[in-house]
Every structure is written in C-alpha cells, then in structure tokens.
Design a protein around this motif. Structure first.
Motif, mmCIF file in Angstrom:
data_model
loop_
_atom_site.group_PDB
_atom_site.id
_atom_site.type_symbol
_atom_site.label_atom_id
_atom_site.label_comp_id
_atom_site.label_asym_id
_atom_site.label_seq_id
_atom_site.Cartn_x
_atom_site.Cartn_y
_atom_site.Cartn_z
ATOM 1 N N VAL A 210 0.846 -1.199 0.000
ATOM 2 C CA VAL A 210 0.000 0.000 0.000
ATOM 3 C C VAL A 210 0.879 1.245 0.000
ATOM 4 C CG1 VAL A 210 -1.611 1.360 1.393
ATOM 5 C CG2 VAL A 210 -2.031 -1.071 1.019
ATOM 6 N N GLN A 211 1.919 1.241 0.822
ATOM 7 C CA GLN A 211 2.805 2.400 0.884
ATOM 8 C C GLN A 211 3.541 2.619 -0.437
ATOM 9 O OE1 GLN A 211 5.925 4.012 4.090
ATOM 10 N NE2 GLN A 211 6.624 2.131 3.136
ATOM 11 N N LYS A 212 3.979 1.549 -1.069
ATOM 12 C CA LYS A 212 4.799 1.659 -2.261
ATOM 13 C C LYS A 212 3.968 1.967 -3.511
ATOM 14 C CE LYS A 212 8.373 -0.905 -4.837
ATOM 15 N NZ LYS A 212 9.438 0.115 -4.672
ATOM 16 N N PHE A 213 2.767 1.385 -3.589
ATOM 17 C CA PHE A 213 1.999 1.470 -4.829
ATOM 18 C C PHE A 213 0.647 2.174 -4.689
ATOM 19 C CE2 PHE A 213 4.742 -2.271 -5.290
ATOM 20 C CZ PHE A 213 5.350 -2.003 -6.516
ATOM 21 N N GLY A 214 0.165 2.363 -3.468
ATOM 22 C CA GLY A 214 -1.160 2.956 -3.280
ATOM 23 C C GLY A 214 -1.165 4.454 -3.518
ATOM 24 N N SER A 215 -2.353 4.999 -3.660
ATOM 25 C CA SER A 215 -2.497 6.445 -3.842
ATOM 26 C C SER A 215 -2.145 7.166 -2.549
ATOM 27 C CB SER A 215 -3.931 6.777 -4.242
ATOM 28 O OG SER A 215 -4.827 6.476 -3.175
ATOM 29 N N ALA A 216 -1.877 8.464 -2.672
ATOM 30 C CA ALA A 216 -1.563 9.256 -1.485
ATOM 31 C C ALA A 216 -2.737 9.247 -0.516
ATOM 32 C CB ALA A 216 -1.208 10.679 -1.892
ATOM 33 N N GLU A 217 -3.958 9.288 -1.051
ATOM 34 C CA GLU A 217 -5.147 9.277 -0.202
ATOM 35 C C GLU A 217 -5.264 7.973 0.577
ATOM 36 O OE1 GLU A 217 -9.099 8.401 1.128
ATOM 37 O OE2 GLU A 217 -8.096 7.358 -0.520
ATOM 38 N N LEU A 218 -4.988 6.835 -0.087
ATOM 39 C CA LEU A 218 -5.062 5.535 0.578
ATOM 40 C C LEU A 218 -3.974 5.409 1.634
ATOM 41 C CD1 LEU A 218 -6.247 2.702 0.847
ATOM 42 C CD2 LEU A 218 -4.762 1.968 -1.038
ATOM 43 N N ARG A 219 -2.784 5.858 1.305
ATOM 44 C CA ARG A 219 -1.694 5.801 2.295
ATOM 45 C C ARG A 219 -2.032 6.626 3.529
ATOM 46 N NH1 ARG A 219 1.450 6.800 -2.378
ATOM 47 N NH2 ARG A 219 1.949 8.915 -1.632
ATOM 48 N N ASP A 220 -2.503 7.839 3.305
ATOM 49 C CA ASP A 220 -2.806 8.719 4.431
ATOM 50 C C ASP A 220 -3.942 8.165 5.286
ATOM 51 O OD1 ASP A 220 -0.846 10.437 3.569
ATOM 52 O OD2 ASP A 220 -2.226 11.797 2.536
ATOM 53 N N ARG A 221 -4.874 7.502 4.650
ATOM 54 C CA ARG A 221 -6.039 6.967 5.361
ATOM 55 C C ARG A 221 -5.724 5.691 6.133
ATOM 56 N NH1 ARG A 221 -9.884 3.831 2.708
ATOM 57 N NH2 ARG A 221 -9.170 4.700 0.731
ATOM 58 N N LEU A 222 -4.796 4.887 5.633
ATOM 59 C CA LEU A 222 -4.618 3.542 6.188
ATOM 60 C C LEU A 222 -3.280 3.300 6.862
ATOM 61 C CD1 LEU A 222 -5.766 0.646 6.429
ATOM 62 C CD2 LEU A 222 -4.770 0.171 4.185
ATOM 63 N N ALA A 223 -2.203 3.857 6.327
ATOM 64 C CA ALA A 223 -0.860 3.423 6.730
ATOM 65 C C ALA A 223 -0.596 3.571 8.223
ATOM 66 C CB ALA A 223 0.188 4.185 5.928
ATOM 67 N N ALA A 224 -0.813 4.756 8.772
ATOM 68 C CA ALA A 224 -0.477 4.973 10.180
ATOM 69 C C ALA A 224 -1.309 4.088 11.092
ATOM 70 C CB ALA A 224 -0.662 6.446 10.540
ATOM 71 N N ARG A 225 -2.610 3.946 10.799
ATOM 72 C CA ARG A 225 -3.474 3.109 11.637
ATOM 73 C C ARG A 225 -3.051 1.644 11.577
ATOM 74 N NH1 ARG A 225 -8.570 2.322 10.449
ATOM 75 N NH2 ARG A 225 -8.381 2.875 8.243
ATOM 76 N N VAL B 127 -5.713 -0.631 -5.760
ATOM 77 C CA VAL B 127 -4.377 -0.229 -6.212
ATOM 78 C C VAL B 127 -4.199 -0.716 -7.647
ATOM 79 C CG1 VAL B 127 -1.892 -0.474 -5.807
ATOM 80 C CG2 VAL B 127 -3.480 -0.375 -3.860
ATOM 81 N N THR B 128 -3.990 0.213 -8.551
ATOM 82 C CA THR B 128 -3.928 -0.127 -9.969
ATOM 83 C C THR B 128 -2.529 0.013 -10.561
ATOM 84 O OG1 THR B 128 -4.523 2.146 -10.587
ATOM 85 C CG2 THR B 128 -6.324 0.558 -10.324
ATOM 86 N N ALA B 129 -1.542 0.349 -9.747
ATOM 87 C CA ALA B 129 -0.184 0.570 -10.251
ATOM 88 C C ALA B 129 0.391 -0.707 -10.842
ATOM 89 C CB ALA B 129 0.712 1.086 -9.132
ATOM 90 N N ASP B 130 1.108 -0.572 -11.947
ATOM 91 C CA ASP B 130 1.746 -1.713 -12.580
ATOM 92 C C ASP B 130 2.774 -2.346 -11.638
ATOM 93 O OD1 ASP B 130 0.331 -1.401 -14.919
ATOM 94 O OD2 ASP B 130 1.876 -0.169 -15.890
ATOM 95 N N GLY B 131 2.793 -3.661 -11.588
ATOM 96 C CA GLY B 131 3.798 -4.384 -10.814
ATOM 97 C C GLY B 131 3.500 -4.533 -9.341
ATOM 98 N N ALA B 132 2.373 -3.977 -8.870
ATOM 99 C CA ALA B 132 2.083 -4.014 -7.435
ATOM 100 C C ALA B 132 1.897 -5.445 -6.941
ATOM 101 C CB ALA B 132 0.844 -3.177 -7.122
ATOM 102 N N TRP B 133 1.093 -6.242 -7.648
ATOM 103 C CA TRP B 133 0.855 -7.611 -7.200
ATOM 104 C C TRP B 133 2.129 -8.443 -7.288
ATOM 105 C CZ3 TRP B 133 -0.659 -11.111 -4.299
ATOM 106 C CH2 TRP B 133 -0.627 -12.456 -4.643
ATOM 107 N N GLU B 134 2.879 -8.309 -8.360
ATOM 108 C CA GLU B 134 4.109 -9.095 -8.502
ATOM 109 C C GLU B 134 5.082 -8.782 -7.375
ATOM 110 O OE1 GLU B 134 1.887 -9.027 -12.181
ATOM 111 O OE2 GLU B 134 2.604 -7.397 -10.883
ATOM 112 N N TRP B 135 5.219 -7.506 -7.034
ATOM 113 C CA TRP B 135 6.118 -7.115 -5.942
ATOM 114 C C TRP B 135 5.621 -7.672 -4.608
ATOM 115 C CZ3 TRP B 135 5.882 -4.353 -1.393
ATOM 116 C CH2 TRP B 135 7.098 -3.917 -0.858
ATOM 117 N N LEU B 136 4.316 -7.554 -4.365
ATOM 118 C CA LEU B 136 3.754 -8.059 -3.110
ATOM 119 C C LEU B 136 3.941 -9.560 -3.006
ATOM 120 C CD1 LEU B 136 2.084 -7.940 -0.529
ATOM 121 C CD2 LEU B 136 0.013 -7.835 -1.932
ATOM 122 N N ARG B 137 3.710 -10.279 -4.077
ATOM 123 C CA ARG B 137 3.851 -11.735 -4.025
ATOM 124 C C ARG B 137 5.302 -12.128 -3.754
ATOM 125 N NH1 ARG B 137 4.658 -16.646 -6.405
ATOM 126 N NH2 ARG B 137 3.025 -18.181 -5.955
#
Length: 383
Positions: A100-115, A225-235
């Motif tokens: 999420v931090q690497k590939f998610g949107s700024a809005e998603l990171r701000d909403r979820l990461a710290a919690r 998260v729609t960024a290219d390579g996100a799933w491959e990196w996570l896996r």
C-alpha cells in the motif's frame, strides 16, 4: 557478497527476540489433538506487544510513524517469530502494508498506513488463488463500474481471514492487468463488504483459514491499487517472508535435535557421537546455510531494487526452492533422530513438523518455483 546487517536491522531482530521471549510454542493445542482449528483467533496479546514495540510498522516511512526499514529487517523479525511458532499475521500484515505504501495512492496511504502500522486494522492477503495451485490474480475478475470496481471469484486458504479488517485481493481486469483490491471480509462478529462471504478452512498447522467468495462485490475505486507491478512485488515479498519463516523453524528444530542427541544415550554413549547421526545433522546444517544465503539474496534484491542477470523473481524462486525442500528435510531428520519421542504429542517437535509442512507448500512448493525459474531462464538467456 556481503550479508552484513545494518545496526537498524540488527536492532529490529533484537527487539523481536525480546517480544517473542515469553512465547511458549506448546501453549496452543496441537493440531494432532484438536478437531478443527487450534484456536478461533490469533494471539492478540502478542499482536499488541508487537505493535507497542513498533514491529508492525517496520517497513513504513517515518511520516507514517514507521521505522523506514526494508525487507531484510522484516525477514530477520519473521525468522525470530517462526522459532517460537508465533501465531500472528506478521508477514501478511507487513507485506500488505508495504505494498500500500509503495503502490497505493496518497489518499489511501494517508487513510490507512499509520493506523495499520499500529495494528488496527489487521491486514492479510489472498495469495493462494482458487485452488492453491493456480495464479492468485487469475482467480478473481475485476471490472470497472463508474466509481467502483466489481469483483467476482474465489480465493482459497486466506490466512487470518476471520481476524482481518481488510484482505488485499489480487484480481485481473478486462484489459488483462492485475489490480489489488482492499476488501472487508466480514469475519467473526464483523460486517463485511456486500457480496463477500467467508467459509472456514483449516491449515495443516491447525490454523483457521478462510475461503473468500466474491459475488459482484463492489469496492470503491479509492480502495483499489492499480499501479503496474504491485501484485508481482507483493507476491515476491510474501514468498521471501515465507522463506524466512522456514529458516526460523528449521534452525529451532535443528537446535532441538542437537540438544536431544547430546543427551540421549545408547550403548553407553550419546547418540550425537555416532557417525551416522553426526552426518545426518551436518547435512541438515548445510541445508540451513543454503536456505539462509538464498533468503538474504532474495530479500536484498527486493530491498535494493538492484538489477541482475535475471529479474528478482529468479532469486525469490531459488530461495523458495531451498526453503521448501530444506525445511522438510530438517524436520524429517529431526523426527528420525528423536525416534518415537519425536511423535509424542506432549513434546513440541510434532507441532514444528506441522508448521514446516504448511510452510513448505505455502505460495508454491519447490516444484512450482523450479518451473517458474525455468521459465525465467528461458526468457532471459545467460551469456
């Protein structure tokens, strides 16, 4: 090749040892003695201690309250967790949060990461596909419908599905691209997303899994998260973390075997002094050192992003081949050298054996990764 760890990485491992020091591997009922799952939920008390020690936010940047460390530090902590069979979603949560931090949107990171870095919500990943043998991203389809995505499909063996607030679900779009959707599973006592149901499954190690069923389940675009390579990196991070778990289990089992062989006497001598016993133990020590070297190579490729003759996926495949075969050989030798005592359900070794079998097959056994490595070699000829 220099595998010297940084002071920060070593500090993370030391903090993990402190947190896991009070964990008793035989405190949870054995899968051999329990009908169904060994427990309904993971170890919440331990989870809270990990959060208090900032070990759930290792990979987060400082702006989200994290330590800003890397995959190597995570693997060092996972290695310690496996030595005591820690029943927490540390790997899945940390890997999902890092993606999420690497590939998610700024809005998603701000909403979820710290919690999530503080342990709530708990995150997990649906990475086993429909059957456990097919690519996870092909088990679910995702189509855009205005401001939402609609998911259909089934993901099997989702770890900690009944405890997670969000499951990261890889899915395939009509344009043949992979996306990651954050889905509320609605486990025990929780409200899930519409069109989402969870059916109970039980792992070889006795842990409670969930089959995640998606029937036209809507997911807000902001949670995809729609960024290219996100799933491959996570896996790749998940597979590498699984290798770290295998190493931790293997090291603890070999240590147990050495202690037992040094005390158990036959014909008036400790069995550790017999050549046949020593040779078998030495072979397993070699397995562990190979598992360790290939693990750190894979973790370093993920952490550094360094280029190589082959993609990082090749190093991850090699690490998983060694981890899957190595941990199996270590526990089999341990059972053999312990004799009947190794199968005694009042002794903890049989539980390590169950965990080793689960880890061996998680995210693909050795054969699966040998095939993947062969494909990579064919696509990237060397020299």
């Amino acid at each position: 090749m220099d595998f010297t760890f940084t002071e920060e990485q070593l500090a993370a491992a030391e903090a993990a040892r402190g947190v896991f020091a009070g964990v008793a591997p035989d405190a949870v009922p054995s899968p051999a003695l329990t009908t169904g799952a060994v427990a309904e939920h993971f170890d919440r008390e331990l989870w809270d201690r990990l959060a208090a020690a900032d070990l759930l936010s290792l990979l987060l940047g400082e702006e989200y309250g994290g330590a800003g460390l890397d995959a190597i530090a995570l693997c060092l902590v996972l290695r310690e967790s496996a030595k005591v069979l820690a029943r927490v979603p540390l790997l899945e949560h940390s890997a999902a949060l890092a993606a999420v931090q690497k590939f998610g949107s700024a809005e998603l990171r701000d909403r979820l990461a710290a919690r999530a870095g503080r342990g709530e919500p708990v995150l997990t990943v649906a990475a086993s596909g429909r059957t456990g043998h097919d690519p996870a991203e092909l088990a679910v389809t995702a189509r855009r419908d205005g401001g939402t995505w609609v998911l259909d499909g089934v993901q099997t063996a989702v770890p900690w599905a009944y405890d997670a607030g969000l499951v990261v679900v890889p899915a395939r779009t009509e344009a043949d691209r992979s996306v990651l959707a954050l889905v509320a599973p609605g486990g025990t006592g929780a409200a899930g997303s519409a069109g989402v149901t969870v059916a109970e499954q039980v792992s070889t190690s006795g842990e409670r899994l969930g089959e995640l069923r998606l029937d036209s389940a809507p997911v807000a675009a902001r949670d995809v998260v729609t960024a290219d390579g996100a799933w491959e990196w996570l896996r790749e991070l998940l597979v590498t973390g699984t290798c770290a778990l295998a190493l931790g289990v293997g090291e603890r089992v070999l240590r147990m075997t050495g202690e037992y062989a040094g005390k158990r006497e036959q014909f008036g001598h400790p069995i550790a002094t017999f050549q046949a016993v020593a040779v078998q133990a030495a072979d397993r020590y070699i397995d562990l050192r190979a598992m360790e070297a290939t693990l750190w190579q894979a973790a370093w490729r993920i952490a550094s992003g360094a280029a190589g003759a082959l993609p990082a996926a090749a190093d991850v495949a090699v690490a998983k081949i060694w981890a899957a075969e190595g941990v199996r050989r270590v526990v089999q030798t341990a059972q053999h050298l312990h004799g009947g005592f190794g199968a005694d359900t009042e002794y903890v070794l049989h539980r390590y054996h169950a965990w080793a079998k689960q880890i061996e097959l998680t995210l693909g056994g050795a054969g699966v990764h040998e095939e993947a490595l062969g494909d990579l070699l064919a696509a990237h000829p060397l020299g």
